[in-house]
Design a protein around this motif. Structure first.
Motif, PDB file in Angstrom:
ATOM      1  N   VAL B  16      10.716  35.183  12.478  1.00 39.70           N
ATOM      2  CA  VAL B  16      11.816  35.300  13.435  1.00 39.70           C
ATOM      3  C   VAL B  16      11.989  33.975  14.153  1.00 39.70           C
ATOM      4  CG1 VAL B  16      12.581  36.423  15.544  1.00 39.70           C
ATOM      5  CG2 VAL B  16      11.413  37.748  13.781  1.00 39.70           C
ATOM      6  N   GLU B  17      13.201  33.408  14.060  1.00 41.79           N
ATOM      7  CA  GLU B  17      13.464  32.166  14.798  1.00 41.79           C
ATOM      8  C   GLU B  17      14.774  32.318  15.553  1.00 41.79           C
ATOM      9  OE1 GLU B  17      11.404  29.216  11.499  1.00 41.79           O
ATOM     10  OE2 GLU B  17      13.443  28.843  12.187  1.00 41.79           O
ATOM     11  N   LYS B  18      14.700  32.111  16.829  1.00 39.92           N
ATOM     12  CA  LYS B  18      15.910  32.113  17.670  1.00 39.92           C
ATOM     13  C   LYS B  18      16.773  33.350  17.438  1.00 39.92           C
ATOM     14  CE  LYS B  18      15.039  28.219  19.663  1.00 39.92           C
ATOM     15  NZ  LYS B  18      14.632  28.254  21.073  1.00 39.92           N
ATOM     16  N   ALA B  19      16.119  34.512  17.412  1.00 40.08           N
ATOM     17  CA  ALA B  19      16.893  35.744  17.258  1.00 40.08           C
ATOM     18  C   ALA B  19      17.341  36.274  18.604  1.00 40.08           C
ATOM     19  CB  ALA B  19      16.058  36.806  16.545  1.00 40.08           C
TER      20      ALA B  19
END
Lengths: 170, 195
Positions: B16-19
């Motif tokens: 998960v990145e910058k969700a």
């Protein structure tokens, strides 16, 4: 603690441990709207907890404690929170920019996890994220033997459910 | 079928990145933090100011006019009640959940805090009623008998009504919030303690 330092710490935690928080939110809230709500609540509790944080405790352990405590408390307080959000003139913010994962197997697993008792749910997340029995025991405050008994039960239950699911698909 | 397949499904999740919209989240946290402090702080400050006003009324005749010094007893009790409410405000601020402990430890401390809050709320009526009652009794005793009717028609009914309202409100708060919170925490504690 200065507000700037607190905000920096929170931003840092959310940047590096966002996945952890989202996994807890997905496990304790099924609908996207509810996940946003829970995510907000966890983030707020993390904010509240920062002045008490001591570096002797690993960040992931601290964040898991906050997230689990908040999530377990969350469902009962949901009605009160919706009233309070109305008083603030805000609805849930739509924080999650996209569906986090589209894999149906992952979605199935989250649904099975969400059906567990809140304590077993917490243990399952720690187990799947690679925590040792000792770390799980320290995080939850239960004995390692109790962790072992519960983990055995959880593994058996999830494995049986996956077996039934695979047979159903076939 | 073994658990490793469950584990591999879990591990297959994309990182998960910058969700999360962090700016919106931080703005929301700031506004909620301020709103929370305003609501809770205002209630306690009103209670303290009311008690200080009542104390001033009791001290007025003895200190300014130089008579009925016995009213100072009621004034002193009102000051003590104001100090009690203020100390509860300070103690409440310190009772922010501390995550130094395990989840079971946090639950037990939260349970202690709820029990403490229940005891304080249940005793508050008496802390508030005691100085007012003493003051009324003293005032009734020393007042000109021709004016005692004011006590029977205004002061005593007003006092009884305000105490009844306070008692009802405290009971309502306990039934709606504290008692369910306590039951939930006890249930969670018991589940954690079970094997």
């Amino acid at each position: 603690m200065q507000v700037d330092n607190r905000e920096r710490r929170l931003n840092d935690w959310l940047s590096r441990h966002q996945g952890l928080v989202i996994k807890v939110a997905r496990s304790f809230a099924r609908e996207t709207h509810d996940r946003d709500d829970l995510l907000q609540e966890i983030a707020f509790q993390l904010w509240q907890s920062i002045p008490g944080y001591r570096s002797q405790v690993a960040e992931t352990t601290w964040i898991y404690r906050v997230a689990f405590y908040t999530a377990i408390n969350w469902s009962r307080k949901e009605e009160h929170r919706k009233q309070r959000n109305c008083q603030l003139g805000e609805q849930a913010l739509g924080l999650l920019s996209k569906q986090v994962d589209e894999d149906p197997r992952v979605a199935w697993l989250y649904e099975r996890i969400a059906e567990l008792d809140p304590v077993d749910r917490s243990l399952t997340l720690l187990l799947l994220d690679g925590f040792s029995y000792r770390e799980m025991s320290e995080t939850l405050g239960i004995s390692e033997s109790s962790v072992g008994v519960r983990i055995h039960r959880i593994k058996k239950s999830l494995t049986n459910q996956l077996t039934r699911e695979n047979q159903h698909v076939l | 079928m073994c658990f490793e397949e469950i584990q591999s499904i879990w591990n297959s999740q994309k990182p998960v990145e910058k969700a999360v919209d962090e700016t919106a989240l931080l703005n929301w946290i700031r506004s909620r933090d301020q709103a929370f402090a305003r609501v809770v702080g205002a209630t306690e400050i009103v209670m303290v100011l009311t008690l200080l006003f009542v104390a001033a009324m009791f001290f007025r005749d003895p200190l300014v006019e130089g008579h009925d010094r016995i009213l100072m007893v009621a004034g002193l009790m009102s000051l003590l009640a104001a100090a009690f409410v203020w100390s509860g405000r300070v103690a409440r601020r310190k009772r922010v959940v501390n995550y130094d402990d395990s989840l079971l430890g946090i639950v037990e401390k939260s349970l202690d805090a709820v029990n403490y809050q229940q005891r304080r709320m249940q005793s508050f009526v008496w802390w508030f009623a005691a100085p007012m009652s003493v003051g009324l009794l003293i005032a009734w005793w020393i007042v000109d008998p021709a004016k005692r009717y004011l006590f029977y028609t205004i002061f005593i009914p007003g006092f009884v009504l305000s105490m009844a309202l306070a008692y009802w409100q405290i009971g309502r708060e306990n039934r709606r919030n504290l008692a369910p919170e306590k039951a939930r925490l006890e249930g969670l504690r018991d589940r954690l303690r079970q094997g």
